[in-house]
Motif scaffolding. Structure first.
Motif, PDB file in Angstrom:
ATOM      1  N   VAL A   1     -18.455 -16.129 -21.215  1.00 40.80           N
ATOM      2  CA  VAL A   1     -19.698 -15.593 -21.976  1.00 40.80           C
ATOM      3  C   VAL A   1     -19.201 -14.492 -23.003  1.00 40.80           C
ATOM      4  CG1 VAL A   1     -21.835 -14.066 -21.578  1.00 40.80           C
ATOM      5  CG2 VAL A   1     -21.105 -16.111 -19.892  1.00 40.80           C
ATOM      6  N   GLU A   2     -18.120 -13.731 -22.644  1.00 36.64           N
ATOM      7  CA  GLU A   2     -17.698 -12.705 -23.340  1.00 36.64           C
ATOM      8  C   GLU A   2     -16.063 -12.457 -23.453  1.00 36.64           C
ATOM      9  OE1 GLU A   2     -19.364  -8.333 -24.596  1.00 36.64           O
ATOM     10  OE2 GLU A   2     -18.998  -8.716 -22.394  1.00 36.64           O
ATOM     11  N   ALA A   3     -15.349 -12.230 -24.372  1.00 36.21           N
ATOM     12  CA  ALA A   3     -14.086 -11.634 -24.199  1.00 36.21           C
ATOM     13  C   ALA A   3     -13.998 -10.689 -24.964  1.00 36.21           C
ATOM     14  CB  ALA A   3     -13.000 -12.819 -24.618  1.00 36.21           C
ATOM     15  N   VAL A   4     -13.407  -9.481 -24.551  1.00 39.74           N
ATOM     16  CA  VAL A   4     -13.353  -8.097 -25.139  1.00 39.74           C
ATOM     17  C   VAL A   4     -11.735  -7.542 -25.154  1.00 39.74           C
ATOM     18  CG1 VAL A   4     -14.163  -5.734 -25.600  1.00 39.74           C
ATOM     19  CG2 VAL A   4     -15.726  -7.511 -24.742  1.00 39.74           C
TER      20      VAL A   4
ATOM     21  N   HIS B   1     -12.889  -7.251 -11.099  1.00 36.47           N
ATOM     22  CA  HIS B   1     -11.773  -6.549 -10.841  1.00 36.47           C
ATOM     23  C   HIS B   1     -10.645  -6.715 -11.881  1.00 36.47           C
ATOM     24  CE1 HIS B   1      -9.107  -5.180  -7.640  1.00 36.47           C
ATOM     25  NE2 HIS B   1     -10.079  -5.310  -6.886  1.00 36.47           N
ATOM     26  N   ALA B   2      -9.874  -5.780 -11.850  1.00 39.27           N
ATOM     27  CA  ALA B   2      -8.452  -5.475 -12.646  1.00 39.27           C
ATOM     28  C   ALA B   2      -7.669  -6.891 -11.797  1.00 39.27           C
ATOM     29  CB  ALA B   2      -7.829  -4.365 -12.539  1.00 39.27           C
TER      30      ALA B   2
ATOM     31  N   LEU C   1     -13.026 -10.346 -19.413  1.00 37.23           N
ATOM     32  CA  LEU C   1     -13.328 -11.690 -19.676  1.00 37.23           C
ATOM     33  C   LEU C   1     -14.596 -11.810 -18.781  1.00 37.23           C
ATOM     34  CD1 LEU C   1      -9.647 -13.213 -19.357  1.00 37.23           C
ATOM     35  CD2 LEU C   1     -11.127 -13.084 -21.416  1.00 37.23           C
ATOM     36  N   ARG C   2     -15.573 -12.083 -19.258  1.00 38.88           N
ATOM     37  CA  ARG C   2     -17.006 -12.291 -18.478  1.00 38.88           C
ATOM     38  C   ARG C   2     -17.151 -13.814 -18.392  1.00 38.88           C
ATOM     39  NH1 ARG C   2     -22.655 -11.674 -19.127  1.00 38.88           N
ATOM     40  NH2 ARG C   2     -22.343 -11.082 -21.353  1.00 38.88           N
ATOM     41  N   TYR C   3     -17.306 -14.314 -17.184  1.00 39.89           N
ATOM     42  CA  TYR C   3     -17.615 -15.950 -17.148  1.00 39.89           C
ATOM     43  C   TYR C   3     -18.749 -15.987 -16.117  1.00 39.89           C
ATOM     44  CZ  TYR C   3     -12.660 -16.729 -18.198  1.00 39.89           C
ATOM     45  OH  TYR C   3     -11.144 -16.638 -18.687  1.00 39.89           O
ATOM     46  N   ALA C   4     -19.625 -16.736 -16.629  1.00 37.75           N
ATOM     47  CA  ALA C   4     -21.008 -17.535 -15.717  1.00 37.75           C
ATOM     48  C   ALA C   4     -20.407 -18.330 -14.818  1.00 37.75           C
ATOM     49  CB  ALA C   4     -22.018 -17.870 -16.772  1.00 37.75           C
TER      50      ALA C   4
ATOM     51  N   GLU D   1     -21.596 -14.345 -11.826  1.00 37.23           N
ATOM     52  CA  GLU D   1     -20.596 -14.290 -12.846  1.00 37.23           C
ATOM     53  C   GLU D   1     -19.403 -13.643 -12.090  1.00 37.23           C
ATOM     54  OE1 GLU D   1     -23.548 -12.250 -16.147  1.00 37.23           O
ATOM     55  OE2 GLU D   1     -22.253 -11.034 -15.041  1.00 37.23           O
ATOM     56  N   VAL D   2     -18.188 -14.051 -13.050  1.00 36.99           N
ATOM     57  CA  VAL D   2     -16.843 -13.669 -12.612  1.00 36.99           C
ATOM     58  C   VAL D   2     -16.411 -12.881 -13.580  1.00 36.99           C
ATOM     59  CG1 VAL D   2     -14.651 -14.259 -11.821  1.00 36.99           C
ATOM     60  CG2 VAL D   2     -16.328 -15.557 -10.906  1.00 36.99           C
ATOM     61  N   ILE D   3     -15.908 -11.645 -13.591  1.00 32.07           N
ATOM     62  CA  ILE D   3     -15.556 -10.952 -14.497  1.00 32.07           C
ATOM     63  C   ILE D   3     -14.068 -10.255 -14.198  1.00 32.07           C
ATOM     64  CG2 ILE D   3     -15.802  -8.397 -15.845  1.00 32.07           C
ATOM     65  CD1 ILE D   3     -18.962  -8.913 -14.515  1.00 32.07           C
TER      66      ILE D   3
END
Length: 200
Positions: free
Chosen positions: A183-186, A8-9, A194-197, A154-156
């Motif tokens: 996991v990833e920050a763009v 979600h934004a 922001l992508r979290y496991a 995952e939480v994005i």
């Protein structure tokens, strides 16, 4: 293996709507949370009319390509004017989670009143049937209930640099801590993805 993720934004202070969201008012006065959908020069390969920055388009279309089914809460469903009888994704089946009947559920939508476990299980089956895709969760209540049940992989967060100071929060109270691993920050214009496991 089918994954379940919430994306979600969200504002820096954790809100996914502005103040006073609701039927006929959409997401309240926090619509700037979605400006990055239209502020770029790269068209989305999935959603007509979306023009994002190049890094946002890459992240957004990758996520959209993963989705085979969506579980949305009643508030999200009503605030979004029932998605016009369809869903928030052009091809994914929509499952609406509600404790009571939801108004005007169409034949392209499935109402689930028996809880988050049943809603996610039905969505997982639909996502598998759609080619082994994943399940997206929409709405703070749905994501919180799924986290409580241990169903989220995952939480994005598409974090927009604004403090809204009010609205509907993404996360509700949880009975215990949930540990996340980045996991990833763009970084992108107007938003950081922001992508979290979820660690179990």
């Amino acid at each position: 293996m089918t994954k379940v993720f919430g994306a979600h934004a969200v504002s820096v202070d954790g809100y996914i709507t502005g103040r006073e969201p609701g039927a006929g008012r959409g997401l309240g006065d926090g619509t700037m949370l979605f400006d990055w959908y239209f502020d770029g020069d790269t068209p989305s390969g999935t959603f007509d009319g979306f023009r994002l920055s190049e890094p946002s388009a890459r992240v957004f279309d990758d996520l959209a390509g993963r989705v085979g089914a969506i579980v949305a809460g009643r508030n999200t469903y009503v605030d979004s004017d029932r998605f016009g009888g369809g869903g928030p994704h052009p091809t994914a089946r929509l499952f609406v989670l509600s404790r009571r009947p939801a108004p005007e559920v169409s034949d392209r939508q499935t109402l689930v009143t028996s809880g988050i476990e049943d809603a996610v299980a039905a969505a997982v089956e639909a996502a598998k049937a759609a080619g082994g895709k994943d399940v997206g969760l929409m709405g703070g209540g749905v994501v919180t209930e799924a986290l409580k049940a241990g169903l989220v992989d995952e939480v994005i967060l598409h974090q927009v640099p604004v403090l809204l100071g009010g609205g509907r929060p993404f996360f509700r109270e949880l009975p215990e801590q949930v540990r996340l691993r980045l996991v990833e920050a763009v970084p992108a214009p107007g938003v950081t993805h922001l992508r979290y496991a979820v660690e179990r």
